[in-house]
Motif scaffolding. Structure first.
Motif, short mmCIF file in Angstrom:
data_model
loop_
_atom_site.label_atom_id
_atom_site.label_comp_id
_atom_site.label_asym_id
_atom_site.label_seq_id
_atom_site.Cartn_x
_atom_site.Cartn_y
_atom_site.Cartn_z
N TYR A 1 -2.93 -6.28 3.96
CA TYR A 1 -1.15 -5.98 3.33
C TYR A 1 -0.08 -6.39 3.98
O TYR A 1 -0.74 -6.39 5.31
CB TYR A 1 -1.51 -3.93 3.14
N LEU B 1 -1.69 -3.10 -5.67
CA LEU B 1 -3.27 -2.99 -5.84
C LEU B 1 -3.52 -2.15 -6.62
O LEU B 1 -3.93 -2.65 -7.75
CB LEU B 1 -4.31 -3.39 -4.73
N ARG C 1 -10.80 -1.78 -12.11
CA ARG C 1 -10.43 -2.77 -11.43
C ARG C 1 -9.83 -3.60 -11.34
O ARG C 1 -8.73 -4.80 -11.60
CB ARG C 1 -11.72 -2.97 -9.95
N THR D 1 0.83 -1.36 0.21
CA THR D 1 -0.14 0.08 -0.13
C THR D 1 0.74 1.08 0.29
O THR D 1 2.02 1.20 1.21
CB THR D 1 -1.24 0.02 1.55
N ALA E 1 -4.95 2.95 -3.64
CA ALA E 1 -5.33 1.84 -2.53
C ALA E 1 -4.96 2.08 -1.22
O ALA E 1 -3.75 1.10 -1.06
CB ALA E 1 -5.25 0.78 -2.73
N ASN F 1 -5.62 -9.50 -2.17
CA ASN F 1 -3.92 -8.99 -1.40
C ASN F 1 -4.15 -10.95 -1.24
O ASN F 1 -2.56 -10.99 -0.92
CB ASN F 1 -4.40 -8.32 0.32
N TRP G 1 -9.56 3.18 -0.17
CA TRP G 1 -9.66 2.42 0.53
C TRP G 1 -10.56 1.83 1.61
O TRP G 1 -11.15 1.00 1.83
CB TRP G 1 -9.06 3.73 1.33
N GLN H 1 -10.28 -5.35 -2.10
CA GLN H 1 -8.85 -4.82 -1.17
C GLN H 1 -7.93 -6.77 -0.53
O GLN H 1 -7.07 -7.13 -0.73
CB GLN H 1 -8.52 -3.46 -0.80
#
Length: 434
Positions: free
Chosen positions: A64, A407, A387, A33, A411, A428, A418, A424
């Motif tokens: 993350y 990502l 995305r 991130t 992000a 991830n 966020w 996410q």
């Protein structure tokens, strides 16, 4: 099947292992991130980085395991007589706008209201400590010759680094990193350093080209810290001629933006230039909010702030006053014409970076990407379309053995993206093989 000779096909294709070795104490994959300089320029009371423990806990909850930051090595450890400034750093942002509000208020990364001061040494120590508590590692970089000093209330930071002769700036950075790493050691945080970048996007900063002579500073810094990965960050590496990158980089930390349709819009409205006669043009005026002031009414940030950043006054005005719905509508309508080339560009650039890293025997990272610079409330990159482009880049990177990826550059806690929390977490998990 035809009997005609169609070529031997003797170049093996996959499966691809890691591009290069990584220190044993670091994660096998980095889900990154990007907190850039915002971790200290958006740290006022109640803002997203005021409580670094909460911010790190939140990042970890989304999957993350790495944070990439501007660690401000020149301010903190540049030996430039700025220690007192670093211990009481007043953050102003780009300053109050002539027509009300503040410059950059609807511009990504520049939406910094300021109005507070912090001890950046203490804030950095708090970030390392919070990262350890929540299982995160840090990618340390510098944005200081690109934009970080512009957010300070005082020009001292920028004036001090700008006074350094152009050709001496990589040496200044390397020596500052040496002193910063000694501080990191003294505080017991060395195992949390995933990567040291002498500077972010060296070719888009107020720095000389990273030719052989300048690159020796990166190599020497790496030799003095053989347990760490030391490199330079590239904003747009020469994907068609990667052999032009200098030797001695400890990692391929490159950015992959496929502007495509976004570039078409930016060119149409001439938003990234400066000093254009007749700005804003008719195309941009058609996209502005009804309450937009004229360029003259809005004014511009202090001259020294514009000199200390690569963002122009036309960009600040345009992004602050464009109607994000009109912006997105134009991109959505035109995107089908660019979709195929944007997918191909992302894929080919990722592959070029990964294979250069494999040739050099170093790990590869995509530290920024995927579409490009949009207004703060523009939703194109957060949309299903954006995305999907991001996931295409991420899957290509993972398939080619790339060690770490973002990502999306957007992000991060200081961006609206966020709030796409389930996306996410899902992506991830894919990055980290969970």
């Amino acid at each position: 099947m035809t009997d005609r000779y169609m070529g031997s096909g003797n170049v093996a294709e996959g499966p691809y292992g890691p591009t290069g070795p990584i220190p044993a104490h670091l994660p096998d994959r980095l889900a990154i991130t990007l907190w850039d300089f915002s971790w200290y320029t958006r740290a006022g009371a109640g803002d997203v980085y005021a409580d670094l423990d909460a911010a790190c806990a939140d990042a970890a909850s989304l999957g993350y395991n790495a944070i990439r930051i501007c660690a401000a090595p020149l301010l903190l450890f540049g030996d430039l007589g700025l220690d007192d400034l670093a211990r009481d750093l007043e953050i102003e942002g780009l300053g109050p706008a002539a027509s009300g509000g503040y410059y950059g208020q609807r511009t990504r990364w520049y939406d910094t209201p300021g109005g507070y001061a912090l001890d950046l040494y203490a804030h950095l120590e708090a970030l390392f400590a919070a990262a350890r508590r929540h299982g995160l590692v840090l990618i340390l970089s510098s944005w200081e010759y690109q934009q970080s000093p512009a957010f300070a209330a005082s020009p001292r930071w920028f004036d001090a680094i700008d006074a350094v002769p152009f050709e001496a700036r990589y040496r200044l950075l390397a020596e500052a990193w040496d002193r910063m790493l000694a501080w990191v050691d003294a505080h017991g945080f060395r195992d949390l350093v995933a990567l040291v970048e002498i500077h972010n996007e060296v070719e888009f900063s107020i720095l000389p080209p990273l030719t052989d002579e300048a690159a020796t500073e990166v190599a020497r810094l790496g030799e003095r810290h053989p347990d760490l990965l030391v490199t330079a960050s590239y904003g747009k590496p020469p994907h068609l001629a990667m052999h032009r990158l200098p030797a001695g980089l400890g990692a391929a930390q490159c950015h992959v933006y496929s502007y495509g349709v976004l570039d078409a819009l930016q060119s149409r409205i001439d938003i990234r230039s400066e000093g254009t006669e007749g700005f804003p043009n008719a195309e941009l005026r058609a996209l502005l909010r009804p309450d937009a002031p004229t360029l003259e009414e809005y004014g511009r940030p202090a001259e020294w702030k514009l000199r200390s950043t690569v963002v122009t006054d036309q960009m600040i005005y345009g992004y602050d006053w464009v109607d994000p719905d009109a912006w997105d509508a134009w991109l959505d309508a035109e995107y089908p014409r660019y979709a195929e080339v944007m997918h191909r560009e992302i894929e080919s650039r990722v592959i070029a970076i990964a294979e250069w890293a494999r040739w050099q025997g170093v790990p590869a990272l995509i530290g920024e990407g995927w579409v490009g610079y949009t207004p703060l409330h523009g939703g194109f990159e957060e949309s299903e379309t954006g995305r999907e482009l991001a996931e295409h880049g991420i899957r290509t990177a993972l398939g080619r053995g790339v060690w770490g990826v973002v990502l999306c550059s957007n992000a991060a806690p200081h961006h609206p993206m966020w709030q796409l929390r389930e996306w996410q977490q899902r992506v991830n998990a894919l990055v980290r093989g969970m």
